[in-house]
Motif scaffolding. Sequence first.
Motif, PDB file in Angstrom:
ATOM      1  N   LEU A   6       0.755  -1.007  -0.370  1.00 44.41           N
ATOM      2  CA  LEU A   6      -0.084   0.186  -0.159  1.00 44.41           C
ATOM      3  C   LEU A   6       0.461   1.120  -0.187  1.00 44.41           C
ATOM      4  O   LEU A   6       1.817   1.391   0.479  1.00 44.41           O
ATOM      5  N   PRO A   7       0.988   1.791  -1.213  1.00 40.50           N
ATOM      6  CA  PRO A   7       1.330   3.464  -1.063  1.00 40.50           C
ATOM      7  C   PRO A   7       0.787   4.464  -0.042  1.00 40.50           C
ATOM      8  O   PRO A   7       0.023   4.229   0.022  1.00 40.50           O
ATOM      9  N   ASN A   8       1.888   5.377   0.663  1.00 42.91           N
ATOM     10  CA  ASN A   8       1.148   6.421   1.049  1.00 42.91           C
ATOM     11  C   ASN A   8       0.810   7.047   0.621  1.00 42.91           C
ATOM     12  O   ASN A   8       0.196   7.852   0.945  1.00 42.91           O
ATOM     13  N   ASP A   9       1.047   7.746  -0.559  1.00 43.68           N
ATOM     14  CA  ASP A   9       0.420   8.753  -1.638  1.00 43.68           C
ATOM     15  C   ASP A   9      -0.138   7.563  -2.546  1.00 43.68           C
ATOM     16  O   ASP A   9       1.035   7.534  -3.178  1.00 43.68           O
ATOM     17  N   TYR A  10      -0.753   8.706  -3.228  1.00 45.34           N
ATOM     18  CA  TYR A  10      -0.560   8.001  -5.124  1.00 45.34           C
ATOM     19  C   TYR A  10      -1.383   9.638  -5.899  1.00 45.34           C
ATOM     20  O   TYR A  10      -2.369  10.092  -5.554  1.00 45.34           O
ATOM     21  N   VAL A  11      -0.774   9.885  -7.190  1.00 44.65           N
ATOM     22  CA  VAL A  11      -0.600  10.819  -7.956  1.00 44.65           C
ATOM     23  C   VAL A  11      -0.642  10.290  -8.856  1.00 44.65           C
ATOM     24  O   VAL A  11      -0.910   9.918  -9.483  1.00 44.65           O
ATOM     25  N   GLU A  12      -1.338  11.402  -9.809  1.00 46.92           N
ATOM     26  CA  GLU A  12      -1.889  10.997 -11.403  1.00 46.92           C
ATOM     27  C   GLU A  12      -0.470  11.180 -12.003  1.00 46.92           C
ATOM     28  O   GLU A  12      -0.092  10.015 -13.331  1.00 46.92           O
ATOM     29  N   SER A  13       0.582  11.979 -11.272  1.00 45.77           N
ATOM     30  CA  SER A  13       1.856  11.467 -12.135  1.00 45.77           C
ATOM     31  C   SER A  13       2.860  12.242 -11.942  1.00 45.77           C
ATOM     32  O   SER A  13       2.596  13.230 -10.265  1.00 45.77           O
ATOM     33  N   ILE A  14       3.713  12.248 -12.134  1.00 39.73           N
ATOM     34  CA  ILE A  14       5.340  13.226 -10.941  1.00 39.73           C
ATOM     35  C   ILE A  14       5.241  14.491 -11.225  1.00 39.73           C
ATOM     36  O   ILE A  14       5.356  15.366 -10.105  1.00 39.73           O
ATOM     37  N   HIS A  15       4.386  15.590 -11.930  1.00 41.52           N
ATOM     38  CA  HIS A  15       4.009  16.532 -11.418  1.00 41.52           C
ATOM     39  C   HIS A  15       3.318  17.295 -11.026  1.00 41.52           C
ATOM     40  O   HIS A  15       3.393  18.449 -10.282  1.00 41.52           O
ATOM     41  N   ASN A  16       2.312  15.774 -10.146  1.00 37.14           N
ATOM     42  CA  ASN A  16       1.869  16.154  -8.962  1.00 37.14           C
ATOM     43  C   ASN A  16       2.891  16.013  -7.615  1.00 37.14           C
ATOM     44  O   ASN A  16       2.379  16.588  -6.762  1.00 37.14           O
ATOM     45  N   VAL A  17       3.996  15.884  -7.373  1.00 38.94           N
ATOM     46  CA  VAL A  17       4.405  15.387  -6.494  1.00 38.94           C
ATOM     47  C   VAL A  17       5.721  16.409  -6.482  1.00 38.94           C
ATOM     48  O   VAL A  17       6.679  16.827  -7.809  1.00 38.94           O
ATOM     49  N   THR A  18       5.088  17.390  -6.357  1.00 36.83           N
ATOM     50  CA  THR A  18       5.696  19.162  -6.486  1.00 36.83           C
ATOM     51  C   THR A  18       6.570  19.379  -5.166  1.00 36.83           C
ATOM     52  O   THR A  18       6.181  18.509  -3.637  1.00 36.83           O
ATOM     53  N   PRO A  19       8.161  20.457  -4.949  1.00 40.41           N
ATOM     54  CA  PRO A  19       8.445  20.003  -3.478  1.00 40.41           C
ATOM     55  C   PRO A  19       7.892  20.852  -2.578  1.00 40.41           C
ATOM     56  O   PRO A  19       8.090  20.172  -1.187  1.00 40.41           O
TER      57      PRO A  19
END
Length: 171
Positions: A6-19
Amino acid sequence: MLKRFLPNDYVESIHNVTPEMLKQHNIKGVITDLDNTLVAWDEPDATQEVIDWIQSLQSHDIQVVIISNNNEERVSTFSIPLNVSFISKARKPMQKAFNKARIDMGLNRNDVAVVGDQVLTDVFGGNRSKFYTILVVPIVKTDGFFTRFNRIVERRLLNYFRRKGYLHWED
């Protein structure tokens, strides 16, 4: 046992992984997968969007290491022009490459996030290494032979987590 997938988080793409997102979790280093996470598995070079994403993280003092199960030629051809450290033939979900990347960055476990598109390799390996894990939607729907098998198992796991109410990030 299944929660290791189970991941801690789930996003559409890397671009949703912001600083900003990473700093909320005190993340100082990102271990990212390459194929179907940063670019399509058959795309040899980084897109301008991927270059911008990596530079954005680095400008916020977040280190980036690419680890991939792919061969050295594929991973080095992609990573060297970006001036990003990499580990090829990582044998994910084995912990050795994840831990090597963390040690190379000089960070503690709780300072590292793993970003990838596969539950059975990226998320499981990251969770086993006690890192914060972020699952992204695969860039393309086509996969190699072994990845196709992994996707069948992955869908079953995610459906199980959904039924049990563990996927809070889908609410």
